[in-house]
Scaffold this motif. Structure first.
Motif, PDB file in Angstrom:
ATOM      1  N   UNK A 119      92.434  28.576  20.183  1.00  0.00           N
ATOM      2  CA  UNK A 119      92.361  29.933  19.650  1.00  0.00           C
ATOM      3  C   UNK A 119      92.184  30.948  20.771  1.00  0.00           C
ATOM      4  N   UNK A 120      91.354  30.570  21.743  1.00  0.00           N
ATOM      5  CA  UNK A 120      91.111  31.499  22.844  1.00  0.00           C
ATOM      6  C   UNK A 120      92.356  31.667  23.716  1.00  0.00           C
ATOM      7  N   UNK A 121      93.089  30.555  23.920  1.00  0.00           N
ATOM      8  CA  UNK A 121      94.314  30.652  24.717  1.00  0.00           C
ATOM      9  C   UNK A 121      95.332  31.549  24.005  1.00  0.00           C
ATOM     10  N   UNK A 122      95.466  31.372  22.680  1.00  0.00           N
ATOM     11  CA  UNK A 122      96.415  32.198  21.918  1.00  0.00           C
ATOM     12  C   UNK A 122      95.985  33.662  21.977  1.00  0.00           C
ATOM     13  N   UNK A 123      94.706  33.879  21.776  1.00  0.00           N
ATOM     14  CA  UNK A 123      94.197  35.247  21.807  1.00  0.00           C
ATOM     15  C   UNK A 123      94.364  35.849  23.199  1.00  0.00           C
ATOM     16  N   UNK A 124      94.111  34.995  24.211  1.00  0.00           N
ATOM     17  CA  UNK A 124      94.199  35.464  25.595  1.00  0.00           C
ATOM     18  C   UNK A 124      95.597  35.921  25.968  1.00  0.00           C
ATOM     19  N   UNK A 125      96.625  35.363  25.304  1.00  0.00           N
ATOM     20  CA  UNK A 125      97.988  35.757  25.634  1.00  0.00           C
ATOM     21  C   UNK A 125      98.164  37.256  25.437  1.00  0.00           C
ATOM     22  N   UNK A 126      97.465  37.793  24.433  1.00  0.00           N
ATOM     23  CA  UNK A 126      97.560  39.222  24.150  1.00  0.00           C
ATOM     24  C   UNK A 126      97.198  40.046  25.364  1.00  0.00           C
ATOM     25  N   UNK A 163      88.854  37.311  25.454  1.00  0.00           N
ATOM     26  CA  UNK A 163      89.605  36.130  25.843  1.00  0.00           C
ATOM     27  C   UNK A 163      90.724  36.555  26.784  1.00  0.00           C
ATOM     28  N   UNK A 164      90.650  36.110  28.028  1.00  0.00           N
ATOM     29  CA  UNK A 164      91.706  36.390  29.001  1.00  0.00           C
ATOM     30  C   UNK A 164      91.819  35.158  29.853  1.00  0.00           C
ATOM     31  N   UNK A 193      93.788  24.266  30.070  1.00  0.00           N
ATOM     32  CA  UNK A 193      94.552  24.934  28.998  1.00  0.00           C
ATOM     33  C   UNK A 193      94.930  26.379  29.365  1.00  0.00           C
ATOM     34  N   UNK A 194      93.988  27.220  29.808  1.00  0.00           N
ATOM     35  CA  UNK A 194      94.464  28.557  30.195  1.00  0.00           C
ATOM     36  C   UNK A 194      95.384  28.518  31.411  1.00  0.00           C
TER      37      UNK A 194
END
Lengths: 314, 263, 283, 235
Positions: free
Chosen positions: C70-77, C227-228, C249-250
């Motif tokens: 979830x954090x990786x997906x959010x971090x994409x933003x 999240x970045x 993952x990131x």
């Protein structure tokens, strides 16, 4: 040639002036009150009168242009102020940490050249063959990996899993420089291999290659005698430009590997808002970069007869 | 007559499956000057490059055969082909300046070329070069030899080109638009110099150009190419004065001529 | 030869289509990130901390028990949007300066070029680090810091492109037709130089993603708990040995995203390459 | 005969590596109404600089140009004289649109112009790279004539073309000049072309006009040694 060197050195003056001015503005605009920062970074509580006194002592109550003038004069004498944190003069500190950064930079450049020049040439000569595709693929991967990720990967595999190299620090002899060097070299070599390839391909397309073939000169001789000689000029310039990204990259890599150079010093200073240190770092890195570019330009000038002789005519 | 110097039999050439030269047959004897004319894209330069074996990537002779002094050179590759280039046949380019490495002197590249084929010493090569330049009416040979290509004017540059091509005294000289980049006054000088090479060394010359005037002035035989095909081939005078093919007629009619005083 | 060019041109077209779709997917993930996350990226659950990747948490959890996926997906933003914003800013700002300098020349040109020389004298990241450290922490400030140091390069590229077309016969013809300066810039110069500038910009997106996350890694970009990718990796550094997935993952997310943008950039360049653009062969 | 153009004492200096180079060094000439004037010389003699001065693309250091009416120009490289990203039709209409003509009317006239230069109307929608050199050059002439200039300058307009196409363009220019009654300044190194088209010729050498006369006079009986060399060099 002498006149040209003189001209180029004179051209540096406004640039260096601009560098100092920009750095000064950067550190003085948008910053919180310096004394407050000092207060919080040293952890001592000061009264308003004491603060006012310190401001006067540091000349912070004067108009900015005057502050800049005073600061520049002192900087020219090698006095770049004292660290807010340690209270020690910044410049000697910077100088003492410079050799570590320079050795890291030099080793990275050497590794980069050793990797990318042969691979770039090979890739160009074998254009659209398997070797070329493989080299391009690898350089593509390297190009898409941020250096902090590469360093962590290298540490994970080579230090933690295989135990070949120390995780961090600059005290482990030659072994400790291997991973930081590799980190910087992987990114730089990936970019540079592509540039070498492009430069050599560009030259291979030129008419003089056909000309040499028409005179029955061996392919090997054409490549090493003429093509490399001409593409080397482009290659050197591009190398000097990549040193710029290398100098920036050292900050991250040094702090990950705890390599005791100026980059780590700057990153540590950022956390403490130790502005004089950051300022010294920015200015001197820029000066080093400018000097490298000047040297490259002069080398280029010396090596390329088209420019060398063109100037003499003028 | 003896064996022809160059004999092309039904030559077809294509680049990546696209035929650019179709079924061309030509013959020339030693010491003859053959002019090939045609407009851009007619395949005349390609034909010349196929003789040198320098068609480049994607290009190949797909049909027919090329004979040089009776030897089939159509599909020669590598060393065999290289050894012929220089001592066997020399080439002059439209822009000699570009056909030389820009960061090396003319003399340096001349020596490189000669030493690929003989074991002459540098001084000997320079001596021969100066002798050749002397025959082109140039007393100060050292100046050309010590110059970088960009330092030479158009005329000087073309002399360097002739020198490069002729230093090994090849029997065949191939010239690709040798005068097109030159001003008219220099153009005539270059044409004369090439003809002088023929007179001195009996070199056969193939000159490819779009300039009918040049061909008319120097060629013994003329070949006219149009859309990859050879449409007319014969003695220079005949082709110019009484062209048989409609395209040749159109071409010769199109040439504007300076009206001079009737002498 | 024309046949090969056409074929190469068509191949570049297909490749562009494929990578364009990939890029679009990446951007769509960023846009719809809040709807794609399986868990709340900010919800802490200490009882579930540092779980290795498994069926419940595909990429594991971090030390606060937050779901990595979830954090990786959010971090994409954060990362992708700021990189796109940054590239847009420097392309427009640098492009405008370059056009003005190239077309008008003269004193303004010399002045602006000297200014850009000063900026170019700084190694990029060095200046960005300093600028970001002076400004307050935040992704936007990281973008500003990088924009300050990156615009001169675009000004240079645009200027040289303008100089290359400025004296072309078709520009002279347009001037003779009575077209004004603005019209010439708008109708003839910009369309003809846009290709090269766009290629540079697209190729730069990947680099900018790496630089922004680099600044965040140093603690100069996104502030926690945002999240970045860069700051997520920085936070996980100490757990490299015990919980490598927190870094991997990131890290892989950055790598894959940068790769997609780089591939797209390369393809755009091949596609716009004049060699493929059916120009007639000159002999 | 009334003069459409009078140029007096034109001087233009270029700097190459800070060494001044007098591209045009005190040139005066005039062009009469309906006259076709040739300007001949080798590359670098300053003839193209004169064209740029007349069209005000560059400013001379000294001297003046008096021009009655509009001037248009046809360039040497046909494909480069049209914006690669716009159709030939767009290029032809640009001048008319700038004069305030409506789109429909401009298009109608552009098509008439294509007819005039014997080019199919389908070329209106073609891009420069979709047309040959000769076709582009015809379109360039159409573009120039569309705004009804009083003077047309052709700067080596046929040099980059194949011989057969050169002859067609030369014939076209001759016809248009006769029919349209406009003045023509033909800049060329090709003496034969000058002789074919022009009623008067100026020979330029190193920035100066060294000889003037009818083409037959100059070619058949050159006074200056340089002119003689030039004439004799033509093969």
């Amino acid at each position: 040639m002498k006149r040209y060197i003189l001209k180029r050195v004179l051209q540096l003056v406004p640039i260096l002036f601009g560098i100092t001015l920009l750095s000064f503005i950067l550190m003085n605009v948008g910053t919180a009150d310096v004394i407050d920062v000092m207060e919080s970074s040293t952890g001592s509580a000061l009264t308003e009168e004491e603060k006012q006194e310190m401001r006067e002592e540091l000349g912070l109550d004067r108009p900015l242009p005057e502050q800049y003038g005073r600061w520049l004069l002192r900087a020219l004498q090698g006095d770049m102020g004292e660290s807010f944190v340690s209270g020690r003069p910044v410049f000697p500190e910077f100088v003492s940490k410079l050799p570590a950064t320079i050795s890291l930079t030099v080793s990275s450049v050497l590794v980069t050249i050793l990797i990318s020049v042969p691979l770039g040439i090979l890739s160009a000569v074998r254009q659209n063959h398997f070797t070329d595709y493989l080299i391009r693929f690898l350089s593509f991967i390297g190009n898409s990996l941020p250096n902090f990720f590469v360093s962590l990967l290298l540490i994970y595999f080579f230090s933690l899993k295989l135990g070949l190299f120390p995780v961090m620090g600059s005290s482990g002899g030659w072994k400790s420089i291997v991973l930081p060097t590799l980190t910087l070299a992987i990114a730089m070599a990936s970019k540079y291999t592509r540039q070498v390839r492009a430069a050599v391909l560009e030259e291979l397309k030129k008419d003089y290659v056909t000309g040499a073939r028409a005179r029955g000169v061996r392919e090997r001789k054409i490549l090493f005698g003429s093509v490399l000689k001409t593409s080397m000029l482009t290659i050197i310039t591009l190398l000097a430009l990549s040193v710029g990204s290398l100098l920036g990259g050292t900050a991250i890599v040094e702090s990950i590997f705890m390599w005791d150079g100026v980059g780590k010093m700057a990153v540590d200073a950022i956390a403490m808002r130790d502005y004089p240190v950051i300022q010294a770092y920015v200015i001197w890195m820029a000066v080093i970069y400018v000097v490298i570019n000047l040297a490259t330009d002069l080398i280029y000038h010396y090596l390329d007869p088209r420019i060398r002789l063109g100037q003499e005519e003028a | 007559m003896s064996q022809p110097l160059l004999d092309m039999r039904h030559v077809s050439i294509s680049y990546d499956g696209e035929t650019v030269v179709r079924d061309v047959s030509l013959q020339m004897n030693p010491g003859e000057i053959l002019g090939i004319v045609g407009e851009s894209g007619s395949g005349k330069s390609t034909l010349l490059r196929s003789v040198m074996g320098l068609l480049g990537s994607g290009g190949s002779v797909t049909g027919g055969e090329i004979f040089y002094k009776g030897q089939n050179i159509t599909h020669r590759k590598g060393e065999e082909a290289r050894k012929l280039r220089g001592p066997g046949m020399g080439m002059i380019f439209q822009n000699t300046g570009a056909a030389l490495c820009p960061v090396r002197t003319v003399g340096d590249q001349l020596c490189e070329c000669v030493r690929e084929h003989t074991d002459m010493g540098r001084e000997e090569i320079r001596g021969q070069a100066k002798e050749l330049l002397g025959k082109l009416g140039l007393s100060d040979g050292d100046r050309i030899l010590d110059s970088y290509p960009f330092e030479l004017s158009g005329g000087m540059s073309q002399r360097a080109g002739i020198l490069m091509a002729m230093i090994l005294k090849p029997d065949l000289l191939l010239a690709d638009e040798p005068t097109s980049a030159l001003d008219v006054t220099v153009q005539k000088q270059a044409v004369r110099e090439m003809m002088r090479m023929r007179d001195l060394y009996g070199t056969g010359i193939v000159v490819v150009t779009h300039n009918i005037g040049v061909v008319e002035y120097m060629a013994d035989k003329i070949a006219v190419m149009y859309q990859g095909k050879l449409v007319e081939y014969g003695d220079a005078g005949t082709v110019i004065r009484s062209p048989q093919d409609p395209y040749t007629r159109k071409l010769t009619d199109a040439v504007l001529r300076v009206r001079r005083r009737q002498a | 030869m024309a046949g090969r060019k056409r074929k190469a041109g068509r191949a570049a077209g297909y490749k562009l289509l494929i990578f364009g779709i990939l890029t679009l997917c990446v951007i769509l993930i960023a846009v719809f990130a809040p709807y794609l996350t399986p868990y709340d990226p900010y919800a802490q659950d200490l009882s579930n901390a540092l779980q290795p990747p498994g069926p419940d948490h595909l990429l594991g959890t971090d030390r606060y028990g937050r779901d990595m996926l979830s954090r990786v997906i959010m971090g994409s933003r954060t990362t992708i949007f700021s990189a796109l914003l940054l590239v847009a800013i420097i392309t427009l700002a640098g492009g405008a300066v370059g056009i003005v300098c190239g077309y008008y020349g003269g004193k303004l040109d010399s002045f602006l070029m000297r200014v850009s020389d000063v900026f170019l004298a700084f190694p990029g990241m060095v200046f960005a680090i300093a600028a970001a450290s002076v400004l307050n922490r935040g992704v936007l400030n990281a973008v500003i810091a990088l924009a300050c140091i990156s615009w001169p390069r675009y000004a240079r590229i645009t200027r040289s492109q303008v100089l290359a077309v400025k004296d072309a016969p078709y520009i002279m013809a347009a001037r003779l037709s009575g077209s004004g300066t603005w019209k010439i810039i708008r109708k003839h110069i910009i369309p003809n130089i846009a290709g090269q500038v766009i290629v540079t910009a697209v190729l730069d997106i990947g680099t900018m993603i790496m630089e922004i996350s680099g600044l965040s890694f140093l603690g100069l970009g996104a502030a926690p708990p945002t999240a970045e990718w860069g700051s997520m990796m920085s936070n996980g550094r100490s757990m490299l040995q015990t919980a490598p997935w927190v870094i991997l993952s990131p890290g892989c997310a950055i790598f894959l995203t940068v790769m997609v943008f780089n591939l797209t950039g390369d393809t755009v360049r091949d596609f716009l390459d004049p060699r493929y653009r059916g120009k007639r062969r000159r002999e | 005969m009334q003069n459409i153009l009078e140029a007096k004492d034109l001087k233009k200096v270029f700097y190459k590596n800070r060494v001044p180079f007098e591209a045009v060094d005190g040139v005066s000439f005039h062009i009469g109404k309906g006259e076709c004037l040739g300007l001949a010389g080798e590359s670098g003699c300053g003839k193209s600089t004169i064209a740029k001065i007349i069209t005000r693309l560059i400013m001379p250091e000294e001297g003046s140009v008096r021009l009655d009416g509009k001037v248009q120009m046809v360039f040497q490289t046909p494909q480069d004289s049209f914006d690669p990203r716009r159709t030939l039709g767009d290029g032809i209409m640009e001048g008319m649109r700038n004069q305030g003509m409506g789109k429909k009317q401009a298009k109608e006239r552009a098509c008439e112009m294509l007819d005039l230069v014997e080019l199919d109307r389908k070329f209106f929608y073609r891009y420069p790279h979709e047309a040959s050199g000769g076709e582009c050059q015809r379109a360039a002439i159409a573009r120039a004539l569309a705004v009804e200039p009083q003077l047309l300058i052709c700067d080596e307009a046929t040099s980059a073309l194949d011989v057969t196409v050169q002859a067609q363009i030369a014939a076209l220019l001759k016809r248009l000049q006769k029919e349209g009654g406009m003045s023509l300044l033909l800049i060329s190194h090709d003496l034969a072309l000058v002789q074919y088209l022009c009623s008067r010729v100026l020979i330029m050498h190193q920035g100066r006009i060294i000889e003037e006369g009818t083409p037959d006079e100059v070619i058949q009986d050159p006074r200056e040694p340089y002119t003689r060399l030039l004439v004799e060099s033509v093969l």
